[in-house]
Structures are given as structure tokens and as C-alpha cells.
Design a protein around this motif. Structure first.
Motif, PDB file in Angstrom:
ATOM      1  N   TYR A  13      30.290  10.100  60.287  1.00 49.31           N
ATOM      2  CA  TYR A  13      30.306  11.541  60.555  1.00 49.31           C
ATOM      3  C   TYR A  13      30.816  12.295  59.330  1.00 49.31           C
ATOM      4  N   GLY A  14      30.235  13.446  59.076  1.00 50.51           N
ATOM      5  CA  GLY A  14      30.752  14.339  58.039  1.00 50.51           C
ATOM      6  C   GLY A  14      30.261  15.745  58.315  1.00 50.51           C
ATOM      7  N   HIS A  15      30.748  16.721  57.529  1.00 49.40           N
ATOM      8  CA  HIS A  15      30.240  18.089  57.724  1.00 49.40           C
ATOM      9  C   HIS A  15      29.739  18.658  56.403  1.00 49.40           C
ATOM     10  N   TYR A  16      28.600  19.355  56.510  1.00 51.09           N
ATOM     11  CA  TYR A  16      27.974  19.930  55.315  1.00 51.09           C
ATOM     12  C   TYR A  16      28.270  21.416  55.189  1.00 51.09           C
ATOM     13  N   ASP A  17      29.040  21.983  56.132  1.00 47.79           N
ATOM     14  CA  ASP A  17      29.448  23.390  55.979  1.00 47.79           C
ATOM     15  C   ASP A  17      30.752  23.455  55.200  1.00 47.79           C
ATOM     16  N   VAL A  18      31.031  24.635  54.663  1.00 51.65           N
ATOM     17  CA  VAL A  18      32.248  24.820  53.858  1.00 51.65           C
ATOM     18  C   VAL A  18      32.955  26.103  54.301  1.00 51.65           C
ATOM     19  N   GLN A  19      34.197  26.222  53.856  1.00 57.62           N
ATOM     20  CA  GLN A  19      34.987  27.424  54.107  1.00 57.62           C
ATOM     21  C   GLN A  19      34.515  28.550  53.179  1.00 57.62           C
ATOM     22  N   PRO A  20      34.744  29.811  53.557  1.00 57.95           N
ATOM     23  CA  PRO A  20      34.428  30.920  52.645  1.00 57.95           C
ATOM     24  C   PRO A  20      35.169  30.732  51.312  1.00 57.95           C
ATOM     25  N   PRO A  21      34.579  31.176  50.211  1.00 57.54           N
ATOM     26  CA  PRO A  21      35.192  30.924  48.903  1.00 57.54           C
ATOM     27  C   PRO A  21      36.254  31.958  48.503  1.00 57.54           C
ATOM     28  N   GLU A  22      36.344  33.069  49.208  1.00 54.61           N
ATOM     29  CA  GLU A  22      37.234  34.162  48.803  1.00 54.61           C
ATOM     30  C   GLU A  22      38.705  33.719  48.796  1.00 54.61           C
ATOM     31  N   PRO A  23      39.541  34.281  47.929  1.00 47.50           N
ATOM     32  CA  PRO A  23      39.291  35.333  46.932  1.00 47.50           C
ATOM     33  C   PRO A  23      38.601  34.795  45.670  1.00 47.50           C
ATOM     34  N   ASP A  78      36.011  18.863  50.668  1.00 48.01           N
ATOM     35  CA  ASP A  78      35.972  19.197  52.112  1.00 48.01           C
ATOM     36  C   ASP A  78      34.667  19.890  52.444  1.00 48.01           C
ATOM     37  N   ASP A  79      33.574  19.192  52.815  1.00 47.25           N
ATOM     38  CA  ASP A  79      33.578  17.741  52.918  1.00 47.25           C
ATOM     39  C   ASP A  79      32.344  17.190  52.208  1.00 47.25           C
ATOM     40  N   LYS A  80      31.611  18.066  51.478  1.00 42.25           N
ATOM     41  CA  LYS A  80      30.322  17.603  50.938  1.00 42.25           C
ATOM     42  C   LYS A  80      30.479  16.394  50.019  1.00 42.25           C
ATOM     43  N   GLY A  81      31.516  16.405  49.173  1.00 42.07           N
ATOM     44  CA  GLY A  81      31.695  15.290  48.239  1.00 42.07           C
ATOM     45  C   GLY A  81      31.937  13.983  48.979  1.00 42.07           C
ATOM     46  N   GLN A  82      32.721  14.071  50.051  1.00 39.77           N
ATOM     47  CA  GLN A  82      33.042  12.852  50.807  1.00 39.77           C
ATOM     48  C   GLN A  82      31.874  12.418  51.702  1.00 39.77           C
ATOM     49  N   LEU A  83      31.074  13.375  52.161  1.00 38.47           N
ATOM     50  CA  LEU A  83      29.876  13.026  52.923  1.00 38.47           C
ATOM     51  C   LEU A  83      28.849  12.390  51.981  1.00 38.47           C
ATOM     52  N   TRP A  84      28.741  12.991  50.807  1.00 40.96           N
ATOM     53  CA  TRP A  84      27.755  12.489  49.851  1.00 40.96           C
ATOM     54  C   TRP A  84      28.087  11.071  49.387  1.00 40.96           C
ATOM     55  N   ALA A 126      41.826  22.364  49.175  1.00 42.11           N
ATOM     56  CA  ALA A 126      40.859  22.571  50.252  1.00 42.11           C
ATOM     57  C   ALA A 126      41.138  23.930  50.890  1.00 42.11           C
ATOM     58  N   HIS A 127      40.115  24.679  51.199  1.00 45.26           N
ATOM     59  CA  HIS A 127      40.169  26.023  51.815  1.00 45.26           C
ATOM     60  C   HIS A 127      40.701  27.079  50.850  1.00 45.26           C
ATOM     61  N   ALA A 128      41.018  26.733  49.614  1.00 44.46           N
ATOM     62  CA  ALA A 128      41.646  27.661  48.668  1.00 44.46           C
ATOM     63  C   ALA A 128      40.786  27.754  47.408  1.00 44.46           C
ATOM     64  N   PRO A 129      41.110  28.681  46.496  1.00 45.15           N
ATOM     65  CA  PRO A 129      40.392  28.711  45.216  1.00 45.15           C
ATOM     66  C   PRO A 129      40.609  27.424  44.420  1.00 45.15           C
ATOM     67  N   ASP A 130      39.642  27.091  43.560  1.00 44.69           N
ATOM     68  CA  ASP A 130      39.716  25.899  42.704  1.00 44.69           C
ATOM     69  C   ASP A 130      39.830  24.594  43.502  1.00 44.69           C
ATOM     70  N   GLU A 131      39.067  24.473  44.573  1.00 49.51           N
ATOM     71  CA  GLU A 131      38.978  23.191  45.298  1.00 49.51           C
ATOM     72  C   GLU A 131      38.382  22.129  44.376  1.00 49.51           C
ATOM     73  N   TRP A 132      38.916  20.919  44.446  1.00 47.88           N
ATOM     74  CA  TRP A 132      38.395  19.849  43.593  1.00 47.88           C
ATOM     75  C   TRP A 132      38.464  18.497  44.276  1.00 47.88           C
ATOM     76  N   ILE A 133      37.634  17.572  43.758  1.00 40.83           N
ATOM     77  CA  ILE A 133      37.757  16.157  44.120  1.00 40.83           C
ATOM     78  C   ILE A 133      37.869  15.380  42.813  1.00 40.83           C
ATOM     79  N   SER A 134      38.712  14.376  42.821  1.00 38.40           N
ATOM     80  CA  SER A 134      38.846  13.550  41.618  1.00 38.40           C
ATOM     81  C   SER A 134      37.572  12.727  41.431  1.00 38.40           C
ATOM     82  N   GLN A 135      37.052  12.749  40.207  1.00 39.53           N
ATOM     83  CA  GLN A 135      35.838  11.991  39.907  1.00 39.53           C
ATOM     84  C   GLN A 135      36.090  10.492  40.089  1.00 39.53           C
TER      85      GLN A 135
END
Ligand code: BES
Ligand code: ZN
Length: 461
Positions: free
Chosen positions: A88-98, A123-129, A430-439
Motif C-alpha cells: 500500500y502507498g499513496h500518490y497524493d501529497v500535501q499542499p506545498p504552501e508556503p 511522503d509518499d511518492k518516493g517510498q511508493l516508487w 514532511a508536510h513542510a517546505p523543503d521536504e526531502w528523501i535521502s538518496q
């Protein structure tokens, strides 16, 4: 120690660039489920995922719901007797603002200092992918998978998964499986792979306070008319006592304490509280007395204000007595609190403390139950071996303060053990500006999941 099959390892090495390019393409689609203007983008992300799953050999369907669609893909050609797993995973994301706080734009994925920055990267496209990539590795390098696989990807997780429980209920037979595997969470610390043993639930509310028919001149009327902003502040201030405990009558009644063994396990984790405070930029921490920080985050329920709106908030001063005030409030729940019961408790408490002269309404927006499991059995043993192969050390058991509403529905409706194995890191935004996943975690995550299917098949045989 087990290692990743050399054929799979070579495939990952050889296709590293393409797997990154695909992830970046997925991340460029602004699939913000909360915003109606992004409806077409959410559908585009579903269709992108559908295309990939079909291309690697999965029988794939995009199934509409009353909200955003579910992508359901199946591969059922494993050896007789092989286990069936549901990813299971989700392909939707939180709004990017601000938006102005992003170093590079939210939907222009960028590799910086070994991290991939974009909304949805962790959260969560990278982990789904990384799951899809692990499936492709097996099918491409060996022409087969050692387990039967169902992939279920939804587009409404970030708005409460309203239509997913009925979907799982309706497709219960088709989704029957021996294990559910989810990567939508975080590791305890860099280099320390982690398996989750609990998630908190959620009950989310909007509180509206209405006073005079319109905004008023605060000099002409202030002092004689009850101010909705002040009334709301007074109401919110009654949600906790002076020590930090939630003071809504009945709130803790259903709370089932965590077993001592789980609390002991948490105490043994190498949690660096001063570093935690430094990362957050706070000088001190606060919460319910009698519990450590990890216990407060993972094992105790909360009541928090998420946002407030009232009166004049623009530049300079405007003398006004606002006609309305609004707050968004959410309670994180633990077993066995029920979101509907918490709604009733909060509503009657608000009614009891609301000052005269204003009208107050409490509306439930969404909710979900908490989840907790004993991590025993072949699924968790297989996961420990696969994570050890990919990260070079055994996983720790952690809890989690966030929520994944469908997990409890899976437990209830499918009855299969659930493995929550995440590859995010603390500070991932996650849910904040500059969301990242470690390569590095993205790469190790793909390899860990690919190894997991071999380990599970071997255990199941
Ligand atoms: N992936 C998170 C939940 C999460 C975060 C799990 C960190 C483990 C570690 C998920 O996408 C999320 O944010 N869920 C929402 C659910 C809500 C909108 C119903 C949450 O927890 O706020
Ligand atoms: Zn998520």
C-alpha cells in the motif's frame, strides 16, 4: 548474514539513473488531494503510476471512488504455495504552501547534498516508487517474482482516506493476502533501519464561533458585545490543564496503556533529546506529565490547535470586533479511543464552557483509529533479514505519532500482519517546505524491499 541476490543488485546499479528520472517525473505532478483545482493532477499521478505498473507486467486498473481514484495492480504468477503480499502507498501529497519558504520549487525535484527535494519525495511518492522499482527489478532481472503481489495506491491519504475503508471492504476477497507492507514512515535515525509497532489515530475538527451579524467598530461596541475571538480563545484554553494534560472530561477513559515491554524498548532507543530540540529550534519541550518525549509522541493522545482565523490580520492596526472566529483542532488518538466518541466528548465539553453571547459549532472533518501490533512471526523476521542486508545492521522497533488511517482498516478487514517499514529520516520536512528523501535511503530502500520478497518466499516455503 543474507545479502541481496547479485542479479538484483546488478540490475539496480545498472538502472540507477532511470529509476531516479522516473521518480523525478512522478514528483513533478502536483497531486495535491486537498485542493479541487488539482483534481486533474491527482488523476494524472494515478495514470502515471498505472502506466508504470502495467508496463512492468502487472494487471492494472484505475478504479474511481467518490473522491480520488484507487490504482489496483496485481501479479499472481508466483509458484504454487507462494505467499501473497499487499503493498500500500499513496500518490497524493500535501499542499506545498508556503511556497516562498522552499529553496527550490516544490514540484521541481532537485538533488542537493545527497537528498532529493520535492513535495512528496518522502511522503509518499518516493517510498511508493521504491516499491514499484523493487518489483520491476525482480521481473526484469529474473522474469518472475517469488511472491504474488497486489499494489494498492490511493490518492486521498492526506485528506483522511475517506473512501478507502469502504473500498477495502468491497474488495475484501480480491485483497486477501498473507502480509501487508507499507513504506510511508521514517527511520529512527540515519543508518538505523526501523520497523513500526504503532501509529496514532486522528480525530479532526473545525470549531466555529459566531457573534454579531457582522464585524463591528471595536470602540463603538467593544466592552458590551461578546467578542468571538476572545470566546474562542477561552474555549481553547480549557482543552488542557496547567500541567499539560488534556482536560476534556472522559478523554482518557478508553486509553489502553502501552505494555511495559514496549515502553522499555522505547527507553532503550538512543534518543538524543538536546539534538531533537536543536533540530526543532525550541528551547524546551512540554507535554503530559509522567511520560518521556518518545512516550508522549508515540503512546499518548493529544489535542492540538492546527490553525486559527479571526478578525484583522493585515498590515498595521484596524480597530474591529470580529463577527466570527474559527479554529482547526485535531486529537491524536491511541488504542482504543474512537474518533466518533472523541467528537461527542469534545462537542459536549465545548458546549459546557462556551460563554453566553456567541454561538459555537463543532464539526468533525475526518478521523481514523490508532494501530498497534505485536511484531512476531515470519513477516517481521524476513523484514529484519532484508533490512540487515540493505543497511548492514539489524532494525530497531519504533512507534509513530502520525497516522495512516487505512492501516487499522487493513488489520480489521484483511486480518493479515502489517509491516510498516519506512525510509524517511528525522528532519525530512514532511508536510513542510523543503521536504526531502535521502538518496542513499531511496537506494537502500529499493534493495531492502527487493530482498524482502526473497526472504518472505523462503520463509513461506
Ligand atoms: N506518512 C504520513 C504519516 C506518517 C508520518 C507515518 C511519519 C509515520 C511517520 C501520512 O502521509 C500522513 O501525514 N498522514 C496524516 C493523516 C491524516 C491527514 C488523516 C497525518 O498523520 O497527519
Ligand atoms: Zn504519507
Amino acid at each position: 548474514m543474507t545479502t541481496l541476490d547479485p542479479a538484483l543488485a546488478a540490475w539496480f546499479d545498472h538502472h540507477d539513473q532511470r529509476l531516479h528520472d522516473d521518480l523525478f517525473a512522478f514528483l513533478r505532478i502536483p497531486s495535491v488531494s486537498a485542493r479541487s483545482e488539482h483534481r486533474a493532477d491527482v488523476a494524472a499521478a494515478a495514470s502515471w503510476l498505472h502506466g508504470h505498473l502495467a508496463r512492468i507486467g502487472f494487471a492494472t486498473q484505475t478504479i474511481p471512488t467518490a473522491g480520488h481514484p484507487v490504482v489496483l495492480a496485481e501479479w499472481r504468477q508466483a509458484q504454487p504455495g507462494a505467499p501473497t503480499v499487499l503493498v500500500y502507498g499513496h500518490y497524493d501529497v500535501q499542499p506545498p504552501e508556503p511556497l516562498e519558504l522552499w529553496t527550490t520549487p516544490a514540484f521541481e525535484p532537485t538533488l542537493r547534498d545527497g537528498n532529493i527535494y520535492a513535495r512528496g519525495s518522502v511522503d509518499d511518492k518516493g517510498q511508493l516508487w521504491l516499491h514499484v522499482a523493487a518489483l520491476e527489478a525482480h521481473l526484469a532481472a529474473r522474469g518472475t517474482l517469488p511472491v504474488n503481489v497486489i499494489v494498492l495506491a490511493e490518492g486521498e491519504e492526506e485528506v483522511g482516506s475517506e473512501h478507502l475503508a469502504p473500498f477495502v471492504e468491497q474488495h475484501r476477497q480480491r485483497l486477501a493476502c498473507d502480509a501487508v507492507v507499507i513504506s510511508d514512515s521514517t527511520m529512527f535515525a540515519p543508518g538505523i533501519p526501523s520497523i513500526l509497532s504503532s501509529l496514532r489515530g486522528l480525530a479532526y475538527f473545525q470549531i466555529d464561533v459566531t457573534g454579531p451579524a457582522s464585524d463591528l467598530h471595536s470602540g463603538m461596541y467593544g466592552g458590551a458585545v461578546v467578542n468571538p475571538a476572545m470566546a474562542l480563545a477561552r474555549i481553547l484554553a480549557t482543552f488542557h490543564d496547567a500541567t499539560g494534560r488534556v482536560a476534556i472530561p472522559g478523554f482518557y477513559d478508553a486509553v489502553r496503556p502501552f505494555p511495559d515491554a514496549v515502553r522499555d524498548g522505547m527507553r532503550r532507543l538512543p534518543f538524543d533529546e538536546p539534538d531533537f530540540m536543536r533540530q526543532l529550534g525550541v528551547a524546551s519541550l512540554g507535554g503530559e506529565p509522567g511520560y518521556s518525549t518518545l512516550e508522549r509522541l508515540w503512546t499518548r493522545p493529544t489535542c492540538e490547535v492546527n490553525g486559527m482565523l479571526s478578525g484583522y490580520t493585515g498590515e498595521g492596526a484596524k480597530t474591529v470586533l470580529p463577527g466570527t472566529a474559527m479554529a482547526k483542532v485535531s486529537c491524536r488518538l491511541v488504542p482504543d479511543q474512537d474518533p466518533a466518541v472523541v467528537h461527542r466528548l469534545l462537542e459536549s465539553h465545548v458546549r459546557a464552557v462556551a460563554p453566553a453571547g456567541v454561538t459555537v459549532t463543532v464539526r468533525a472533518l475526518h478521523g481514523g483509529q490508532a494501530w498497534r501490533a505485536d511484531l512476531a512471526g515470519p513477516l517481521y523476521e524476513a523484514a529484519a533479514r532484508a533490512l540487515t542486508a540493505a543497511f548492514g545492521r539489524a532494525p530497531v522497533i519504533t512507534g509513530e505519532g502520525g497516522s495512516i488511517p487505512v492501516v487499522n482498516d487493513f488489520a480489521r478487514l484483511l486480518g493479515a500482519p502489517i509491516l510498516l517499514v519506512g525510509f524517511g529520516l528525522p528532519g525530512e520536512n514532511a508536510h513542510a517546505p523543503d521536504e526531502w528523501i535521502s538518496q542513499d535511503n531511496f537506494r537502500r530502500g529499493m534493495r531492502a524491499i527487493a530482498a524482502l520478497w526473497d526472504e518472505l518466499a523462503a520463509a513461506g516455503a
